[in-house]
Design a protein around this motif. Structure first.
Motif, mmCIF file in Angstrom:
data_model
loop_
_atom_site.group_PDB
_atom_site.id
_atom_site.type_symbol
_atom_site.label_atom_id
_atom_site.label_comp_id
_atom_site.label_asym_id
_atom_site.label_seq_id
_atom_site.Cartn_x
_atom_site.Cartn_y
_atom_site.Cartn_z
ATOM 1 N N GLU A 233 0.812 -1.220 0.000
ATOM 2 C CA GLU A 233 0.000 0.000 0.000
ATOM 3 C C GLU A 233 0.848 1.275 0.000
ATOM 4 O O GLU A 233 0.390 2.320 -0.448
ATOM 5 C CB GLU A 233 -0.941 -0.003 1.208
ATOM 6 N N TRP A 234 2.070 1.187 0.487
ATOM 7 C CA TRP A 234 2.952 2.366 0.501
ATOM 8 C C TRP A 234 3.188 2.928 -0.902
ATOM 9 O O TRP A 234 3.514 4.104 -1.065
ATOM 10 C CB TRP A 234 4.317 2.011 1.129
ATOM 11 N N LEU A 235 2.981 2.068 -1.923
ATOM 12 C CA LEU A 235 3.229 2.500 -3.297
ATOM 13 C C LEU A 235 2.270 3.612 -3.718
ATOM 14 O O LEU A 235 2.593 4.427 -4.597
ATOM 15 C CB LEU A 235 3.094 1.294 -4.233
ATOM 16 N N ARG A 236 1.117 3.667 -3.067
ATOM 17 C CA ARG A 236 0.148 4.714 -3.413
ATOM 18 C C ARG A 236 0.675 6.112 -3.094
ATOM 19 O O ARG A 236 0.232 7.095 -3.692
ATOM 20 C CB ARG A 236 -1.174 4.467 -2.671
ATOM 21 N N GLU A 237 1.591 6.204 -2.167
ATOM 22 C CA GLU A 237 2.150 7.502 -1.772
ATOM 23 C C GLU A 237 3.514 7.758 -2.398
ATOM 24 O O GLU A 237 4.117 8.804 -2.154
ATOM 25 C CB GLU A 237 2.281 7.563 -0.243
ATOM 26 N N HIS A 238 3.994 6.829 -3.228
ATOM 27 C CA HIS A 238 5.336 6.965 -3.799
ATOM 28 C C HIS A 238 5.320 7.992 -4.935
ATOM 29 O O HIS A 238 4.443 7.947 -5.802
ATOM 30 C CB HIS A 238 5.823 5.609 -4.323
ATOM 31 N N PRO A 239 6.270 8.929 -4.967
ATOM 32 C CA PRO A 239 6.291 9.956 -6.017
ATOM 33 C C PRO A 239 6.398 9.343 -7.420
ATOM 34 O O PRO A 239 7.152 8.393 -7.637
ATOM 35 C CB PRO A 239 7.554 10.767 -5.694
ATOM 36 N N GLY A 248 -3.317 -4.528 -0.624
ATOM 37 C CA GLY A 248 -2.540 -5.480 0.157
ATOM 38 C C GLY A 248 -1.182 -5.712 -0.463
ATOM 39 O O GLY A 248 -0.484 -4.773 -0.846
ATOM 40 N N PRO A 249 -0.786 -6.972 -0.648
ATOM 41 C CA PRO A 249 0.556 -7.263 -1.148
ATOM 42 C C PRO A 249 0.727 -7.088 -2.655
ATOM 43 O O PRO A 249 1.851 -7.004 -3.141
ATOM 44 C CB PRO A 249 0.757 -8.734 -0.761
ATOM 45 N N GLY A 250 -0.374 -7.043 -3.427
ATOM 46 C CA GLY A 250 -0.273 -6.971 -4.882
ATOM 47 C C GLY A 250 -0.952 -5.752 -5.464
ATOM 48 O O GLY A 250 -2.110 -5.468 -5.137
ATOM 49 N N VAL A 251 -0.231 -5.018 -6.324
ATOM 50 C CA VAL A 251 -0.804 -3.827 -6.953
ATOM 51 C C VAL A 251 -0.407 -3.769 -8.426
ATOM 52 O O VAL A 251 0.630 -4.297 -8.837
ATOM 53 C CB VAL A 251 -0.359 -2.518 -6.266
ATOM 54 N N LEU A 252 -1.266 -3.144 -9.215
ATOM 55 C CA LEU A 252 -0.993 -2.828 -10.608
ATOM 56 C C LEU A 252 -0.785 -1.331 -10.676
ATOM 57 O O LEU A 252 -1.615 -0.559 -10.193
ATOM 58 C CB LEU A 252 -2.178 -3.246 -11.480
ATOM 59 N N PHE A 253 0.339 -0.902 -11.273
ATOM 60 C CA PHE A 253 0.638 0.534 -11.231
ATOM 61 C C PHE A 253 1.298 1.013 -12.508
ATOM 62 O O PHE A 253 1.843 0.227 -13.296
ATOM 63 C CB PHE A 253 1.534 0.854 -10.029
ATOM 64 N N GLU A 254 1.244 2.328 -12.709
ATOM 65 C CA GLU A 254 1.978 3.017 -13.760
ATOM 66 C C GLU A 254 3.005 3.912 -13.095
ATOM 67 O O GLU A 254 2.813 4.356 -11.956
ATOM 68 C CB GLU A 254 1.030 3.853 -14.627
ATOM 69 N N VAL A 263 11.394 2.316 -7.692
ATOM 70 C CA VAL A 263 10.329 1.556 -7.049
ATOM 71 C C VAL A 263 10.863 0.218 -6.549
ATOM 72 O O VAL A 263 10.587 -0.207 -5.410
ATOM 73 C CB VAL A 263 9.142 1.343 -8.017
ATOM 74 N N LEU A 264 11.640 -0.475 -7.379
ATOM 75 C CA LEU A 264 12.181 -1.777 -6.986
ATOM 76 C C LEU A 264 13.155 -1.655 -5.808
ATOM 77 O O LEU A 264 13.161 -2.503 -4.899
ATOM 78 C CB LEU A 264 12.883 -2.426 -8.179
ATOM 79 N N LYS A 265 13.953 -0.614 -5.830
ATOM 80 C CA LYS A 265 14.894 -0.402 -4.720
ATOM 81 C C LYS A 265 14.146 -0.196 -3.411
ATOM 82 O O LYS A 265 14.510 -0.772 -2.365
ATOM 83 C CB LYS A 265 15.776 0.802 -5.024
ATOM 84 N N GLU A 266 13.081 0.583 -3.465
ATOM 85 C CA GLU A 266 12.284 0.830 -2.276
ATOM 86 C C GLU A 266 11.597 -0.456 -1.815
ATOM 87 O O GLU A 266 11.530 -0.750 -0.609
ATOM 88 C CB GLU A 266 11.241 1.908 -2.573
ATOM 89 N N ALA A 267 11.081 -1.225 -2.794
ATOM 90 C CA ALA A 267 10.410 -2.477 -2.445
ATOM 91 C C ALA A 267 11.364 -3.461 -1.778
ATOM 92 O O ALA A 267 11.009 -4.114 -0.788
ATOM 93 C CB ALA A 267 9.804 -3.097 -3.700
#
Length: 292
Positions: A233-239, A248-254, A263-267
């Motif tokens: 869920e933290w990905l929703r706030e990622h610049p 939850g654990p799985g998201v689809l994003f652009e 993004v991968l480094k943060e993950a």
């Protein structure tokens, strides 16, 4: 080449077709998709001269289409136009003769098409005695009976079983291999995705998307699926990231150009990555987005 240029058609205050432009290249299957009332049937009727063009132009081989040109087009209307109480064979021969085929060629062509659609034994039967799927096959045969120079087909796959769909696809491919432009409408988006060389998407009378499936897939940006051991869920706030779907654990994003490494480094800093993959949208997903 069949060209539709700034076509417009009104019914009273309702604009059914609004400045529509697209091309149907020779030797290509062009899928015409859109919801009910999007303007597909009205556009096809104008192409065939069933409805008058109020604004814009239809061109064939670079010049305004003529009635003589249209006589060589194969057309399958939305409302089927065959004679329910006439024998199948007789009316197909009759339609072929109307299109200029000599009697012997009309009969031979009719026999060939009926055999192709597994209707060879039903030629003497009245159309109304056939199942709806078989009536659809006869309507398709009527559209191609005179070796058309272009094909305009309104929902040709409606009511066909998988075997008949395969036969229809094979037939259409034979025409495109001869350089015939084919325009067909369909609500079966999985079939459109599998068959079409290009798509034209209509919504509220306007073209909202067109191009090959790959072109439409890339026009909306690349998407990625990320599945973590922990919460994503933290990905929703990622610049620079827009989450399209998931929780939850799985998201689809652009992500903005070049942003996946960040993004991968943060993950990785938050735990293990179970899945990371580029996702290609389906035609159904593309359709929902461009018509929203």
């Amino acid at each position: 080449m069949l060209e539709i240029a700034q076509l417009t058609r009104r019914f009273g205050d309702n604009v059914a077709v609004d400045d529509v432009s697209f091309t149907v290249p020779p030797g290509a299957l062009t899928g015409f998709v859109g919801g009910n009332g999007a303007g597909k049937t009205t556009t096809m009727r104008m192409i065939m001269g069933v409805l008058a063009v109020q604004s814009g132009e239809i061109r064939w081989d670079g010049r305004p289409v003529t009635e003589l040109d249209r006589r060589s087009f194969g057309y399958m209307p939305e409302e089927r136009g065959l004679y329910p109480k006439q024998p199948v064979f007789d009316q197909l021969v009759y339609l072929a003769r109307l299109r200029g085929l000599p009697a012997d060629q009309a009969k031979a062509r009719t026999e060939s098409l009926l055999e192709r659609f597994d209707l060879g034994a039903r030629g003497k039967d009245k159309l109304e005695s056939l199942s709806l799927g078989n009536q659809q096959r006869v309507q398709i045969a009527a559209a191609v009976i005179a070796q058309p120079s272009a094909l305009i087909l309104d929902e040709p796959f409606s009511g066909l079983d998988p075997t008949a769909v395969d036969s229809m696809v094979e037939l259409l491919r034979e025409y495109t291999e001869q350089g015939v432009p084919v325009l067909f409408s369909s609500h079966q988006l999985d079939l459109v995705e599998r068959l079409c060389d290009q798509l034209v998407v209509l919504a509220a009378g306007r073209v909202v998307g067109q191009g090959s499936v790959d072109e439409l897939r890339t026009s909306g940006g690349t998407r990625y699926r990320l599945v973590l051991d922990g919460d994503a869920e933290w990905l929703r706030e990622h610049p620079g990231v827009r989450v399209v779907d998931g929780a939850g654990p799985g998201v689809l994003f652009e992500v903005d150009s070049g942003g996946t490494d960040v993004v991968l480094k943060e993950a990785l800093s938050r735990g293990s990555i179970r899945e990371f993959a580029e996702v290609r949208p389906t035609v159904a997903e593309i359709y929902r987005e461009v018509t929203a």
